[in-house]
Structures are given as structure tokens and as C-alpha cells.
Design a protein around this motif. Structure first.
Motif, PDB file in Angstrom:
ATOM      1  N   SER A 110       0.832  -1.206   0.000  1.00 32.54           N
ATOM      2  CA  SER A 110       0.000   0.000   0.000  1.00 32.54           C
ATOM      3  C   SER A 110       0.863   1.251   0.000  1.00 32.54           C
ATOM      4  CB  SER A 110      -0.925   0.013   1.216  1.00 32.54           C
ATOM      5  OG  SER A 110      -0.166  -0.089   2.404  1.00 32.54           O
ATOM      6  N   ASP A 111       0.389   2.280  -0.689  1.00 33.15           N
ATOM      7  CA  ASP A 111       1.065   3.569  -0.748  1.00 33.15           C
ATOM      8  C   ASP A 111       0.837   4.307   0.575  1.00 33.15           C
ATOM      9  OD1 ASP A 111       2.066   6.054  -1.288  1.00 33.15           O
ATOM     10  OD2 ASP A 111       1.120   6.240  -3.248  1.00 33.15           O
TER      11      ASP A 111
ATOM     12  N   TYR B 184      -4.986  -3.452  -0.287  1.00 33.80           N
ATOM     13  CA  TYR B 184      -3.585  -3.560   0.127  1.00 33.80           C
ATOM     14  C   TYR B 184      -3.417  -3.147   1.595  1.00 33.80           C
ATOM     15  CZ  TYR B 184      -2.045  -4.132  -4.732  1.00 33.80           C
ATOM     16  OH  TYR B 184      -1.829  -4.601  -5.995  1.00 33.80           O
ATOM     17  N   ALA B 185      -4.070  -2.041   2.009  1.00 30.76           N
ATOM     18  CA  ALA B 185      -3.960  -1.584   3.389  1.00 30.76           C
ATOM     19  C   ALA B 185      -4.528  -2.604   4.365  1.00 30.76           C
ATOM     20  CB  ALA B 185      -4.672  -0.243   3.548  1.00 30.76           C
ATOM     21  N   THR B 186      -5.587  -3.328   3.953  1.00 29.66           N
ATOM     22  CA  THR B 186      -6.151  -4.375   4.807  1.00 29.66           C
ATOM     23  C   THR B 186      -5.165  -5.518   4.971  1.00 29.66           C
ATOM     24  OG1 THR B 186      -8.351  -3.764   4.014  1.00 29.66           O
ATOM     25  CG2 THR B 186      -8.138  -5.874   5.145  1.00 29.66           C
ATOM     26  N   LYS B 187      -4.474  -5.902   3.871  1.00 29.98           N
ATOM     27  CA  LYS B 187      -3.471  -6.973   3.966  1.00 29.98           C
ATOM     28  C   LYS B 187      -2.269  -6.538   4.800  1.00 29.98           C
ATOM     29  CE  LYS B 187      -4.474  -9.377  -0.366  1.00 29.98           C
ATOM     30  NZ  LYS B 187      -3.920  -9.792  -1.688  1.00 29.98           N
ATOM     31  N   ASP B 188      -1.925  -5.256   4.740  1.00 31.47           N
ATOM     32  CA  ASP B 188      -0.770  -4.742   5.492  1.00 31.47           C
ATOM     33  C   ASP B 188      -1.112  -4.428   6.945  1.00 31.47           C
ATOM     34  OD1 ASP B 188       0.639  -4.901   3.142  1.00 31.47           O
ATOM     35  OD2 ASP B 188       0.353  -2.797   2.616  1.00 31.47           O
TER      36      ASP B 188
ATOM     37  N   CYS C 264      13.806   4.542  -3.381  1.00 26.97           N
ATOM     38  CA  CYS C 264      12.692   5.266  -4.021  1.00 26.97           C
ATOM     39  C   CYS C 264      11.534   5.503  -3.061  1.00 26.97           C
ATOM     40  CB  CYS C 264      12.202   4.504  -5.246  1.00 26.97           C
ATOM     41  SG  CYS C 264      11.460   2.901  -4.884  1.00 26.97           S
ATOM     42  N   HIS C 265      11.578   4.914  -1.843  1.00 20.40           N
ATOM     43  CA  HIS C 265      10.583   5.143  -0.790  1.00 20.40           C
ATOM     44  C   HIS C 265       9.193   4.633  -1.184  1.00 20.40           C
ATOM     45  CE1 HIS C 265      13.858   7.819   0.195  1.00 20.40           C
ATOM     46  NE2 HIS C 265      13.572   8.591  -0.838  1.00 20.40           N
ATOM     47  N   CYS C 266       9.134   3.597  -2.010  1.00 20.15           N
ATOM     48  CA  CYS C 266       7.858   3.052  -2.483  1.00 20.15           C
ATOM     49  C   CYS C 266       7.700   1.610  -1.998  1.00 20.15           C
ATOM     50  CB  CYS C 266       7.782   3.104  -4.001  1.00 20.15           C
ATOM     51  SG  CYS C 266       7.773   4.778  -4.673  1.00 20.15           S
ATOM     52  N   PRO C 267       6.445   1.105  -1.959  1.00 15.04           N
ATOM     53  CA  PRO C 267       6.225  -0.295  -1.562  1.00 15.04           C
ATOM     54  C   PRO C 267       6.491  -1.240  -2.726  1.00 15.04           C
ATOM     55  CG  PRO C 267       4.141   0.779  -1.987  1.00 15.04           C
ATOM     56  CD  PRO C 267       5.185   1.835  -2.168  1.00 15.04           C
ATOM     57  N   GLY C 268       6.351  -2.529  -2.470  1.00 15.99           N
ATOM     58  CA  GLY C 268       6.529  -3.533  -3.509  1.00 15.99           C
ATOM     59  C   GLY C 268       7.421  -4.659  -3.053  1.00 15.99           C
ATOM     60  N   GLU C 269       7.836  -5.508  -4.003  1.00 13.85           N
ATOM     61  CA  GLU C 269       8.737  -6.618  -3.710  1.00 13.85           C
ATOM     62  C   GLU C 269      10.149  -6.060  -3.523  1.00 13.85           C
ATOM     63  OE1 GLU C 269       8.362  -9.473  -6.788  1.00 13.85           O
ATOM     64  OE2 GLU C 269       6.622 -10.418  -5.878  1.00 13.85           O
TER      65      GLU C 269
END
Length: 633
Positions: A11-12, A59-63, A107-112
Motif C-alpha cells: 500500500s502507498d 492492500y492496506a487491509t493486507k498490510d 525510491c521510498h515506495c512499496p513492492g517486492e
């Protein structure tokens, strides 16, 4: 061990904060924060599309940043029906005890991301500078920061390290005074739900005071984490994030200067000794003659060479730096006559600094190598004697010409002179030139007038003011040699015209030199005007761009404030209308109304029938009410 490439969060962080805001606003209205209401709020307040809102909410629910639950509606059309409801996650009051960060440190972003085995940092494979071969990775991976800390570029003592870091930190503090204050976590809701490890300028200052850093790379990694923390919580376009980025840029610049030469950086910031620039560094800098465009050759230290360009720092009062092309540099052993140097006051000061610097290096080399061969010492003494002779020659050559220079010209260390010195060092004017051929004719043993400069007395101030100098590479024209004769033959011989020929040649040379100097002056003025216009245009464009951005930000903030005030006024007006409507309905219900003309009734007939007058009663009675009246007769 767990696989290296994992999904920490998807999630962003900025959209997650907007979702928290939407859920909180809906809950304050005593409504269920379902998907439809959240989508409407996000679209209205933040211009986020419904599809993106739905995806980020999942995504926020999973996180575990948003809690999903089923609840029953108590009022309205959906009373008793189950529907999905969302709640904000529990707020963390301190740093979470987990192994790694949730967002990429580059880059301060989410992901793998790739998880480092030595620290808490994570990176996307494409964000690593040298790239990562995922096929050849095992179960562990080390991030670039840990590799740099394990093998630092500079091996420094602890005292030297903290002397350097104090100067770097002071420069960071001067640029960012608002970052000194310690953050009040009570005013930052859900801070530790998004930020894995808090780093700001206050924590860096505390670690420097406690001497917790082991190398420069570790200090630099904390400065980068300060920007990472600000981007995650405040967003990339926030003013605090911009301030942190500017501070990081200053830090990287200072650390790059330390990498070039730690001694130069330390001495230039201490400024305790006026002769700090003449002290030797470790390693010793190469010394060259360097020439900037429009200036003469000047002694300078070489700091680095990159792609045919040399980064130099000049000797002299200001110790300025510049990038000079390789072809504009000469070896320091090149003689002054070949370089066509004008020894001004500033140049002589730079020359003395160069001599002091070379002597300091020679003394240090002598202390380090006492058991060297005597031939090397003899060569060194011979070279120093040659340098001293060269210095004496240049200083004695130009000392008389520089005594009459104005004070304003002496203050310009890097000035470009439009007139150059003559080979003998004394400027040649018309008056002295007319005297030279007569002297040369009277002394046959010295026909070359250049040799008379050593005997000729220095010109007066008026002569210097009206004099026109000749370049060094142009020699004075030689007079024809006069054969030796007896006194009788000399008296009978007619007088030669050497004087007239010499005057004509000198006038022609001087006129040509004036034209060349005027052309060079006009060209330099045109270039300076053109450069000033270009710089003014660039500064104007930058100022206009900055002004546009500021006006845009002010207009956007004003628009938001106006919209908020309009919404608030609208809600207040609606509440007033509702209250007034209720009062009018209540007033209407408390009255009786004529069933025939709907005016306020005075005469009651039966349970729901009244009349305002006898005429209405009679007309309505015969029309229909006679059949329906329930009044007992």
C-alpha cells in the motif's frame, strides 16, 4: 532462511493516510465506514479514482493498516442488514519490533524488495546501483550501505573523524534551522504505523555527541534515512521533505570534499592559521600552472582529474576553485617567459604561497627520508636555488613597473591586463625610445638598445602614465651596426638617419599594438555583456518559475480554504433551514384548516372537517359532506 525477495507492504503510505482520514470523518458522522462512503469521500476530497481506492484499501487491509469487519446497520433502509465496515488500525506509540523496513530506502515506495541480512534496509532490485542477479542470489543479500560501512573509503582515527563530522554537521544546521527541533509525536498521528525507524537531524546530532559513528559512510546513511522518513510520512512534495533533501545535498557535497582531501577540508573550515593553504596534505597535491578563460596563468593545486578536465584550487588571497581543461594547464617547472605572465601584486602573493608550499613539502619529505642518497639532496638544493633565482628575476623585473600601479588594480588578484610588460621589465614610451638610439650610436660596443634598460633610470610617473607597453614576445628592432672608425673619418662622414628609421618603426609598432589591444578590449566587453545578458535571462526565468510555483501553491491553498469555508457555510445554512422547516410544520399541525378553501377554520363539524365560514359549510354540505358526515344528529 526466508527468501530474499519478499513483499513487505504493497500500500502507498500517502493514500493510506488519506484512507485513515476518510474513515475517521465518516465515523465522526456516526455512520458506517463502508466501501461506497469511502470511495465517495476519496473522490470528493483527494480526487482519487474508485478503482485505485478499492485496490489501495485491499492492500492496506493486507498490510494491517486498516481493519475490515462486518456490522449490521441500525437505521435507514439497510437496517438489520450486514455490510462491510472499515476501521483504522491501532496506533503504535513506539518503533515496531520487526526485522526490516516496509518501504524501499532508495525510491521510498512499496513492492517486492530485497532484505539486507546485516541491517533493516530494503531495496527494490532495480533500485540497487549495480543491479542484482536474482537467479544467482542465495538466501542472503547485503545492501550497498552495509558494504560501504564494512569497507570505508577513508581510514580515519576517531578524533579526526569527529572533527570532520562536526564541520559537516554545522553546515547542515546552518542550512536547515527548522530541523533542529525535536518532533512532538503527539501531533503526528499513526507515525510509527508507517515509519519503521525515526531519524532526523536531532537524532544525528545526538549520535555525533555520543560518538556512535564509526565511519563517514555510516553518517551519510543516517542523512539519507532522514529524507526517507520524511518522504514516507509527509510525502515527496512537502516543504519539510524539500528541506531534508536540500540538507542531504549539502551533506553529500561536504562528504565528497572530504573524500577529495580531508586535510584541505579540515584546514579550510578551521581557518585558525592564515597560512593554512601552504601546509602540505596527505597525500601531497600536484601543483600546476592553470589558465582560466580571459586570464593569465596562475599557480594552483590539482584536486582531481575527470575526463580531460582538471579541478584546481588557485594560490593567492581568495583560493578560488575552478574546472580547467587539460590543455589549459602547464607543468609547474615551465618558465615564466614562455607563459607570458604579468607579475601583479596578487600574482606575486600567489607565487610566494607556492614557494612556501613547495618548501613545506620538501621539509616534510626530508624529515620522512633522512637516510636517502646525498645526490638526491644535492639535486633538490640545486632545484631550490634555481627556483629562488627565478623568483628573484621575476620580482626584480616587475617591481619597478608595479610601484606606480593604482590601488584599485592591485586589489584584483585575477585581473587581465590589456598591456603587457617589455622584455626588460620597464615600459617603453616615446620619450625614452627617442633617447635610446642616440645612446646606442655613441657607444658602438652595445648596438642593441635592449641592453640599455639596465642603465636607463626608471621613468617618471608622468612617463609611466603616458607609456604604452610592448609584449614580451616582440623584441625591439635592432639598429644597424656602425663600423669602428677614426675620429677624423667620423667627423667627415655625413650623419646617418638611424634615428628617423627607428622612430618610424616604433610608431608603426605602437599603432599596430594599440589597434590589437582595442580589438581585444572590444571583444572582451562584448563577451562580458553577452554573458551578463544570458545570466540575467537565466535568473529571470528561474525567478519567474519560482514565482509561478508560489502563486500556484497560494492559489491552491486559497481554493481549498474557500471550498472549506463554503462547505461550512452551506452546512450551517442547511441546518437553519431544517430548523425553520420543523417549526413551520409544527405550527401548521397545531391549526385547523377549512376543508373547502384550505383557509384557517373557525367552525368544527366532525372529526376531520372544519370550515372557515358559513358559506363554505353550506356549499360543502350540499356537495358531498351530507353523505359522509359522522356527527350525531
Amino acid at each position: 532462511m526466508a527468501p530474499v525477495l519478499v513483499k513487505r507492504r504493497m500500500s502507498d503510505p500517502q493514500i493510506v493516510q488519506q484512507l485513515w482520514e476518510a474513515i475517521t470523518a465518516i465515523r465522526k458522522q456516526k455512520q458506517v465506514a463502508n466501501l461506497d462512503r469511502i470511495i465517495k469521500y476519496m473522490s470528493r476530497e483527494h480526487r482519487v479514482l474508485a478503482k485505485e481506492t478499492q485496490q489501495q484499501l485491499a492492500y492496506a487491509t493486507k498490510d494491517d493498516l486498516v481493519v475490515k469487519d462486518n456490522s449490521k446497520a441500525k437505521k435507514g433502509m439497510r437496517a438489520g442488514q450486514e455490510q462491510e465496515a472499515f476501521w483504522c488500525a491501532k496506533e503504535e506509540e513506539e518503533e515496531v519490533d520487526e526485522s526490516h523496513d516496509w518501504y524501499c530506502c532508495k525510491c521510498h515506495c512499496p513492492g517486492e524488495v530485497l532484505c539486507c541480512e546485516s541491517c533493516y534496509r530494503v531495496y527494490h532490485p532495480e533500485c540497487v546501483t549495480k543491479g542484482v542477479d536474482l537467479d544467482n542470489l542465495g538466501s542472503s543479500w547485503t545492501c550497498p550501505v552495509c558494504k560501504a560501512i564494512k569497507s570505508p573509503s577513508l581510514k580515519l582515527t576517531k578524533s579526526m573523524l569527529y572533527k570532520l563530522l562536526e564541520h559537516v554537521l554545522n553546515r547542515m544546521k546552518d542550512k536547515a534551522r527548522d530541523l533542529h527541533k525535536k518532533l512532538n509525536m503527539g501531533t503526528l498521528p499513526n507515525y510509527y504505523n508507517l515509519v519503521y525507524r525515526h531519524v532526523d537531524l536531532a537524532t544525528i546530532m545526538q549520535k555525533v555527541d555520543d560518538k556512535e559513528y564509526r565511519c563517514i559512510e555510516e553518517f551519510q546513511s543516517d542523512a539519507e534515512m532522514m529524507v526517507h522518513t520524511s518522504v514516507i510520512y509527509y510525502g515527496p512534495t512537502n516543504e519539510r521533505t524539500d528541506l531534508c533533501q536540500f540538507t542531504l545535498n549539502d551533506c553529500n557535497y561536504d562528504l565528497a570534499e572530504v573524500q577529495l582531501c580531508k586535510d584541505c577540508y579540515l584546514m579550510s573550515n578551521n581557518r585558525t592559521d592564515q597560512g593554512w593553504f601552504c601546509k602540505p596534505c596527505d597525500p601531497v597535491h600536484e601543483v600546476v600552472w592553470a589558465q582560466m578563460k580571459g586570464f593569465g596563468f596562475w599557480p594552483a593545486k590539482v584536486l582531481q582529474r575527470v575526463d580531460g578536465i582538471v579541478d584546481v584550487r588557485f594560490f593567492g588571497s581568495r583560493h578560488q576553485r575552478a574546472w580547467i581543461p587539460q590543455e589549459k594547464t602547464r607543468d609547474i617547472k615551465t618558465s615564466h617567459a614562455k607563459l607570458n605572465i604579468k607579475a601583479t601584486k596578487g600574482w606575486r602573493k600567489a607565487w610566494k604561497e607556492l614557494q612556501t608550499y613547495q618548501n613545506s613539502n620538501s621539509l616534510e619529505d626530508g624529515d620522512e627520508s633522512d637516510n636517502e642518497m646525498p645526490s638526491r639532496k644535492r639535486n633538490h638544493s640545486e632545484s631550490s636555488k634555481e627556483d629562488d633565482m627565478e623568483e628573484d628575476r621575476v620580482s626584480s623585473t616587475f617591481s619597478e613597473a608595479d610601484e606606480a600601479e593604482p590601488k584599485q588594480s592591485r586589489l584584483q588578484d585575477h585581473s587581465v591586463s590589456t598591456s603587457q610588460a617589455s622584455p626588460g621589465g620597464v615600459p617603453v614610451d616615446e620619450h625614452s625610445a627617442k633617447k635610446e638610439p642616440s645612446l646606442s650610436a655613441s657607444s658602438p660596443s652595445s648596438p642593441n638598445p635592449a641592453t640599455l634598460d639596465a642603465v636607463t633610470p626608471p621613468p617618471t610617473k608622468k612617463q609611466r602614465r603616458n607609456s604604452v607597453s610592448i609584449p614580451e614576445h616582440q623584441e625591439m628592432p635592432e639598429l644597424p651596426k656602425v663600423p669602428e672608425r677614426d675620429e677624423e673619418t667620423q667627423s667627415n662622414t655625413p650623419q646617418c638617419n638611424c634615428q628617423e628609421r627607428f622612430d618610424a618603426s616604433l610608431e608603426e609598432k605602437l599603432a599596430q599594438q594599440r589597434k590589437e589591444l582595442q580589438k581585444a578590449h572590444d571583444k572582451a566587453v562584448k563577451e562580458a555583456v553577452k554573458k551578463a545578458k544570458e545570466e540575467f535571462k537565466e535568473e529571470k526565468e528561474k525567478a519567474l518559475t519560482h514565482l509561478k510555483d508560489m502563486l500556484k501553491m497560494e492559489a491552491e491553498s486559497e481554493r481549498k480554504e474557500t471550498a472549506e469555508r463554503g462547505q461550512q457555510d452551506k452546512e450551517e445554512e442547511i441546518e437553519k433551514l431544517k430548523t425553520k422547516h420543523k417549526e413551520e410544520i409544527s405550527f401548521t399541525k397545531k391549526r385547523q384548516w377549512c376543508i373547502n378553501c384550505e383557509q384557517e377554520a373557525m367552525y368544527h363539524c366532525c372529526w376531520n372537517t372544519s370550515y372557515c365560514s358559513i358559506n363554505c359549510q353550506q356549499g360543502h354540505w350540499h356537495k358531498e359532506h351530507k353523505r359522509l358526515c359522522r356527527r350525531k344528529r
